[in-house]
Design an enzyme around this catalytic site. Structure first.
Site, PDB file in Angstrom:
ATOM      1  N   ARG A  40     -60.550  65.574  29.427  1.00 31.34           N
ATOM      2  CA  ARG A  40     -59.453  65.032  28.623  1.00 31.34           C
ATOM      3  C   ARG A  40     -59.989  63.826  27.868  1.00 31.34           C
ATOM      4  O   ARG A  40     -60.020  62.714  28.382  1.00 31.34           O
ATOM      5  CB  ARG A  40     -58.286  64.641  29.518  1.00 31.34           C
ATOM      6  CG  ARG A  40     -57.107  64.024  28.772  1.00 31.34           C
ATOM      7  CD  ARG A  40     -55.957  63.762  29.742  1.00 31.34           C
ATOM      8  NE  ARG A  40     -54.801  63.165  29.105  1.00 31.34           N
ATOM      9  CZ  ARG A  40     -54.645  61.845  28.929  1.00 31.34           C
ATOM     10  NH1 ARG A  40     -55.566  61.008  29.320  1.00 31.34           N
ATOM     11  NH2 ARG A  40     -53.545  61.382  28.355  1.00 31.34           N
ATOM     12  N   SER A 112     -48.108  71.884  30.700  1.00 35.34           N
ATOM     13  CA  SER A 112     -47.323  70.799  31.289  1.00 35.34           C
ATOM     14  C   SER A 112     -45.838  71.146  31.191  1.00 35.34           C
ATOM     15  O   SER A 112     -45.376  71.600  30.149  1.00 35.34           O
ATOM     16  CB  SER A 112     -47.530  69.493  30.515  1.00 35.34           C
ATOM     17  OG  SER A 112     -48.900  69.203  30.373  1.00 35.34           O
ATOM     18  N   LYS A 141     -51.930  57.244  31.236  1.00 38.28           N
ATOM     19  CA  LYS A 141     -51.372  57.881  30.044  1.00 38.28           C
ATOM     20  C   LYS A 141     -50.306  56.963  29.449  1.00 38.28           C
ATOM     21  O   LYS A 141     -49.170  56.911  29.940  1.00 38.28           O
ATOM     22  CB  LYS A 141     -50.769  59.239  30.431  1.00 38.28           C
ATOM     23  CG  LYS A 141     -50.237  60.058  29.266  1.00 38.28           C
ATOM     24  CD  LYS A 141     -49.977  61.497  29.717  1.00 38.28           C
ATOM     25  CE  LYS A 141     -48.941  62.208  28.867  1.00 38.28           C
ATOM     26  NZ  LYS A 141     -49.320  62.343  27.456  1.00 38.28           N
TER      27      LYS A 141
HETATM   28  N1  FQP Z   1     -50.834  68.236  33.686  1.00 37.96           N
HETATM   29  C1  FQP Z   1     -52.158  68.489  33.714  1.00 37.96           C
HETATM   30  C2  FQP Z   1     -52.723  69.236  34.834  1.00 37.96           C
HETATM   31  N2  FQP Z   1     -52.981  68.063  32.731  1.00 37.96           N
HETATM   32  C3  FQP Z   1     -52.483  67.340  31.697  1.00 37.96           C
HETATM   33  N3  FQP Z   1     -53.330  66.887  30.731  1.00 37.96           N
HETATM   34  C4  FQP Z   1     -51.104  67.061  31.638  1.00 37.96           C
HETATM   35  C5  FQP Z   1     -50.321  67.528  32.668  1.00 37.96           C
HETATM   36  C6  FQP Z   1     -50.498  66.285  30.496  1.00 37.96           C
HETATM   37  O1  FQP Z   1     -50.119  67.365  26.873  1.00 37.96           O
HETATM   38  P1  FQP Z   1     -49.811  66.463  27.991  1.00 37.96           P
HETATM   39  O2  FQP Z   1     -50.502  67.055  29.304  1.00 37.96           O
HETATM   40  O3  FQP Z   1     -48.397  66.184  28.304  1.00 37.96           O
HETATM   41  O4  FQP Z   1     -50.537  65.071  27.758  1.00 37.96           O
HETATM   42  P2  FQP Z   1     -52.087  64.797  27.454  1.00 37.96           P
HETATM   43  O5  FQP Z   1     -52.571  65.831  26.478  1.00 37.96           O
HETATM   44  O6  FQP Z   1     -52.123  63.422  26.924  1.00 37.96           O
HETATM   45  O7  FQP Z   1     -52.820  64.905  28.770  1.00 37.96           O
HETATM   46  F1  FQP Z   1     -51.855  70.075  35.347  1.00 37.96           F
HETATM   47  F2  FQP Z   1     -53.771  69.925  34.456  1.00 37.96           F
HETATM   48  F3  FQP Z   1     -53.096  68.420  35.776  1.00 37.96           F
END
Ligand code: FQP
Ligand code: MG
Length: 221
Positions: A40, A112, A141
């Protein structure tokens, strides 16, 4: 993917490791027993272009050595170009059904979800697992929603028992058990491992906490 692979789901970008070499931190986390990894790459100083491609390839190779799925956050092109095992998308990252069509059925798709309606939609779109949170407060975040506790996991689990869920947001070794008890197959963390003084040990302790919560009484210490 099988749900055991979600037990300790480590998420990291090159800016999450408190100045330490991110590949070294990932290597430690893998030695400690994380079962899934998500790249990420976000925020100030995020890698782009070739440096990002090189970093992603390094993460992929390390994950392969440990037989751990390598998932890319948000970036479909990077996921495909790197030969990632999967892609994770949120509610603002495009249409999940369309993305599923584009990546095909062999790649893992994580989505998500923040409530049962989003869980239902993700499931119909072909999600392999849900990321649900933030369970607790998080600093990783900046645009995270308010913490929601474990109830959202309980409700999604009772509506769709077969769809694996991973809890995310402020989870550490000492508060992971309630997330699993609510019905999650695993916990997802950034800082609990990436900021830990000893990431290998942090990963090992999280793995143990999750194992004990998944199989109460079955695990010897
Ligand atoms: N759950 C998971 C996981 N991974 C993530 N990256 C998110 C939730 C959050 O798009 P998102 O996803 O709401 O925000 P960002 O792109 O900033 O991470 F289940 F894999 F742990
Ligand atoms: Mg996203």
């Amino acid at each position: 993917m099988n749900r055991e692979q979600l037990a300790v789901y480590f998420i990291m970008g090159s800016g999450n490791t408190a100045g330490r070499d991110p590949l070294a931190v990932l290597g430690s986390a893998l030695r400690g027993g994380v079962t899934c990894f998500q790249l990420r790459e976000k925020g100030p100083g995020a890698l782009k272009g070739e440096p990002l491609a090189d970093f992603a390839a390094g993460c992929r190779d390390l994950c392969r050595q440990y037989g751990v799925p390598f998932i890319v956050n948000d970036d479909l092109e990077l996921a495909v170009a790197t030969g990632a095992d999967g892609l994770h998308i949120g509610q603002e990252d495009g249409n999940a059904a369309e993305i599923r069509r584009r990546i095909g059925n062999r790649m893992i798709l994580g989505v998500s979800a923040h409530d049962v309606n989003e869980a239902a939609a993700a499931r119909s779109a072909g999600a392999d697992y849900l990321g649900m949170g933030p369970v607790y407060g998080t600093r990783s975040k900046p645009d995270a929603r308010a913490a929601s506790g474990t109830e959202l996991i309980t409700s999604a689990k009772s509506a769709y028992p077969d769809l694996p869920i991973v809890g995310i947001g402020g989870i550490r070794e000492d508060n992971a058990a309630p997330v699993i008890e609510a019905g999650a197959s695993g916990v997802s963390v950034i800082s609990a491992i990436a900021h830990a003084g000893d990431p290998e040990r942090a990963a090992r302790e999280l793995r143990q906490a999750v194992r004990e919560a998944l199989e109460p009484g079955k695990v010897s210490k």
